[in-house]
Design a protein around this motif. Structure first.
Motif, short mmCIF file in Angstrom:
data_model
loop_
_atom_site.label_atom_id
_atom_site.label_comp_id
_atom_site.label_asym_id
_atom_site.label_seq_id
_atom_site.Cartn_x
_atom_site.Cartn_y
_atom_site.Cartn_z
N LEU A 12 1.86 0.87 -0.21
CA LEU A 12 2.08 0.06 -1.15
C LEU A 12 0.83 -0.79 -1.25
O LEU A 12 -0.25 -1.38 -2.44
CB LEU A 12 3.34 -0.90 -0.98
CG LEU A 12 3.99 -1.44 -2.03
CD1 LEU A 12 4.94 -0.65 -2.75
CD2 LEU A 12 5.24 -2.34 -1.81
N LEU A 13 0.37 -1.61 -0.60
CA LEU A 13 -0.79 -2.77 -0.25
C LEU A 13 -2.16 -1.82 -1.11
O LEU A 13 -3.11 -3.09 -1.23
CB LEU A 13 -1.19 -2.55 1.11
CG LEU A 13 -0.43 -3.76 1.92
CD1 LEU A 13 -1.00 -3.46 3.48
CD2 LEU A 13 -0.30 -5.03 0.77
N GLU A 14 -2.69 -0.80 -1.44
CA GLU A 14 -3.34 -0.83 -1.59
C GLU A 14 -3.07 -1.04 -3.00
O GLU A 14 -2.76 -0.39 -4.47
CB GLU A 14 -3.63 1.76 -2.17
CG GLU A 14 -3.89 2.22 -0.59
CD GLU A 14 -3.86 3.29 -0.29
OE1 GLU A 14 -4.05 3.91 -1.21
OE2 GLU A 14 -3.74 3.81 1.21
N GLY A 15 -4.38 -1.06 -3.54
CA GLY A 15 -4.28 -2.15 -5.51
C GLY A 15 -3.37 -3.21 -5.60
O GLY A 15 -2.99 -3.66 -6.06
N TRP A 16 -2.87 -3.05 -4.80
CA TRP A 16 -1.77 -4.50 -4.88
C TRP A 16 -2.92 -5.84 -4.86
O TRP A 16 -3.47 -6.34 -4.05
CB TRP A 16 -0.66 -4.73 -3.57
CG TRP A 16 0.23 -5.85 -4.18
CD1 TRP A 16 0.73 -6.71 -5.43
CD2 TRP A 16 1.36 -6.03 -3.11
NE1 TRP A 16 1.46 -6.85 -5.19
CE2 TRP A 16 2.98 -6.71 -4.27
CE3 TRP A 16 2.38 -5.35 -1.71
CZ2 TRP A 16 3.77 -7.02 -3.46
CZ3 TRP A 16 3.17 -5.55 -1.03
CH2 TRP A 16 4.16 -6.57 -1.92
N GLN A 17 -2.40 -7.01 -6.07
CA GLN A 17 -3.70 -8.08 -6.22
C GLN A 17 -3.31 -8.76 -5.14
O GLN A 17 -4.29 -9.75 -5.20
CB GLN A 17 -3.93 -7.59 -7.47
CG GLN A 17 -4.28 -6.77 -8.97
CD GLN A 17 -5.46 -6.65 -7.96
OE1 GLN A 17 -6.78 -7.56 -7.57
NE2 GLN A 17 -6.24 -5.03 -7.73
N GLU A 18 -1.82 -9.22 -5.76
CA GLU A 18 -1.32 -10.43 -4.72
C GLU A 18 -0.29 -10.23 -4.05
O GLU A 18 1.16 -10.81 -4.51
CB GLU A 18 -0.83 -11.41 -5.87
CG GLU A 18 -1.95 -12.04 -7.39
CD GLU A 18 -2.21 -12.50 -8.76
OE1 GLU A 18 -0.89 -13.02 -7.89
OE2 GLU A 18 -2.32 -13.26 -9.05
N PRO A 19 -0.75 -9.39 -3.28
CA PRO A 19 0.35 -9.46 -1.88
C PRO A 19 1.20 -10.28 -1.63
O PRO A 19 0.93 -11.28 -1.00
CB PRO A 19 -0.29 -8.40 -1.00
CG PRO A 19 -1.73 -9.15 -0.95
CD PRO A 19 -2.05 -8.90 -2.13
N VAL A 20 2.52 -10.15 -1.14
CA VAL A 20 3.43 -11.25 -0.60
C VAL A 20 3.85 -10.37 1.12
O VAL A 20 3.63 -8.93 0.95
CB VAL A 20 4.53 -11.68 -1.10
CG1 VAL A 20 4.37 -11.89 -2.14
CG2 VAL A 20 5.71 -10.10 -1.23
N PRO A 21 3.95 -11.62 1.67
CA PRO A 21 4.27 -10.75 3.52
C PRO A 21 5.42 -10.34 3.15
O PRO A 21 6.76 -10.22 2.84
CB PRO A 21 4.88 -12.61 4.08
CG PRO A 21 4.05 -13.15 3.14
CD PRO A 21 3.71 -13.13 2.11
N VAL A 22 5.10 -8.80 4.02
CA VAL A 22 6.17 -7.80 4.12
C VAL A 22 6.78 -7.91 5.40
O VAL A 22 5.54 -7.64 6.30
CB VAL A 22 6.06 -6.51 3.36
CG1 VAL A 22 7.42 -5.14 3.55
CG2 VAL A 22 5.56 -6.88 1.81
#
Length: 326
Positions: A54-64
């Motif tokens: 999921l983190l690949e290409g996620w521009q503004e990730p939130v804590p998971v």
């Protein structure tokens, strides 16, 4: 880039997010769900492999948070499944030993197990945030495999357990029984033993009836049987149904459960299926009658339907009764 949340508040509501991360639409939906959950003060949780994808290409990730690393399964309130029925079955397998309910957001085709469609994702997450959902229990099956007096397999199924021929070129000879009483023997491609939940899946494709989820019953559906009596059967939930593989012809079979778990079955084996004491829990955001869901999922034609007659004028009823009595 990595963005795992390791420290967590044990009092924060934790929502496990399942996604078919091999699909772009599922990854987009998972990112949106995690973002909305985190923004509302809930803690999204994922498997490490799913989160890394999921983190690949996620521009503004939130804590998971990471399942089994910073969070234990018994801390999770609910599971959100983004995908089709296959994804829901995968999630049900993963949390089988827990009491976690699942809510499905359909990104597939028919998606009978899913509660919502992709277009309803934001509303679904909002309902979860507000704890505005109901939990219903779906009957599951316990499956045991015996060879002689030795148990050689034990598993479970939400939809169905199917016994199928191991050699595509040859049928298997089977005997079916209910409550240790023989019903029939015949050659066939296989036999499906299903729950009402599974009646719209493999059982339906094999010619079995559709059974409302509220009905507790088990189905037996022969597949391509060479027999005069090979109709689908519906048994009581208290019954034990069984398929025996003939030892005479030496044909092995394969047991499939929910199309996910399989086991080779030697000739001469017996497969017993009964109602499981542990149901699968599904969360409902939009509780609608099953008939409505059936029509929508299969796009059934309903033109010409007029509905129940609204009985507003009953003044003529006494006279009608009098005329009949005379």
């Amino acid at each position: 880039m990595t963005f795992f949340q390791t420290a967590h508040d044990s009092f924060t509501r934790k929502i496990l997010v399942f996604a078919h991360t091999g699909r772009d639409d599922a990854r987009r939906a998972a990112r949106l769900a995690c973002t909305q959950l985190y923004g509302a003060g809930l803690s999204p949780v994922m498997e490490r492999s799913d989160l890394e994808s999921l983190l690949e290409g996620w521009q503004e990730p939130v804590p998971v948070e990471v399942m089994r690393e910073s969070v234990a399964l018994n801390e999770v309130e609910l599971g959100v499944v983004l995908g089709g029925d296959g994804s829901i079955l995968r999630a049900a397998e993963m949390i089988r030993h827990t009491e976690i309910p699942l809510v499905g957001v359909n990104l597939g085709h028919v998606g009978f197990l899913a509660e919502s469609e992709e277009s309803d994702l934001e509303e679904t997450v909002s309902r979860i945030v507000q704890s505005d959902y109901e939990v219903e229990e779906r009957m599951a099956l316990d499956v045991q495999v015996w060879h002689g007096r030795k148990k050689i397999g034990a598993t479970w199924a939400l939809n169905e357990a199917s016994v199928e021929k191991g050699n595509r070129a040859k049928m298997i000879e089977v005997a079916i029984d209910v409550d240790a009483r023989p019903i029939s023997t015949f050659g066939c491609d296989g036999v499906v033993m299903a729950t009402p939940t599974g009646s719209t899946a493999y059982s339906f494709s094999g010619g079995g009836p559709i059974v409302w989820p509220e009905v507790e019953a088990m189905l037996i559906v022969p597949l391509a049987a060479h027999a005069l009596f090979s109709r689908p059967l519906v048994t009581a939930p208290s019954s034990t149904i069984a398929v025996e593989i003939s030892a005479e012809y030496g044909q092995n079979a394969v047991l499939w459960c929910d199309g996910r778990r399989n086991q080779e079955i030697p000739a001469g084996s017996r497969i017993e299926v009964s109602k499981s004491s542990k149901p699968v829990r599904l969360a409902r955001i939009h509780p609608v009658p099953f008939a409505e869901r059936l029509v929508a999922k299969f796009e059934l034609p309903t033109e010409g339907w007029r509905g129940p007659i609204r009985r507003t004028d009953t003044t003529a009823l006494p006279q009608i009764t009098k005329d009949i009595n005379e």
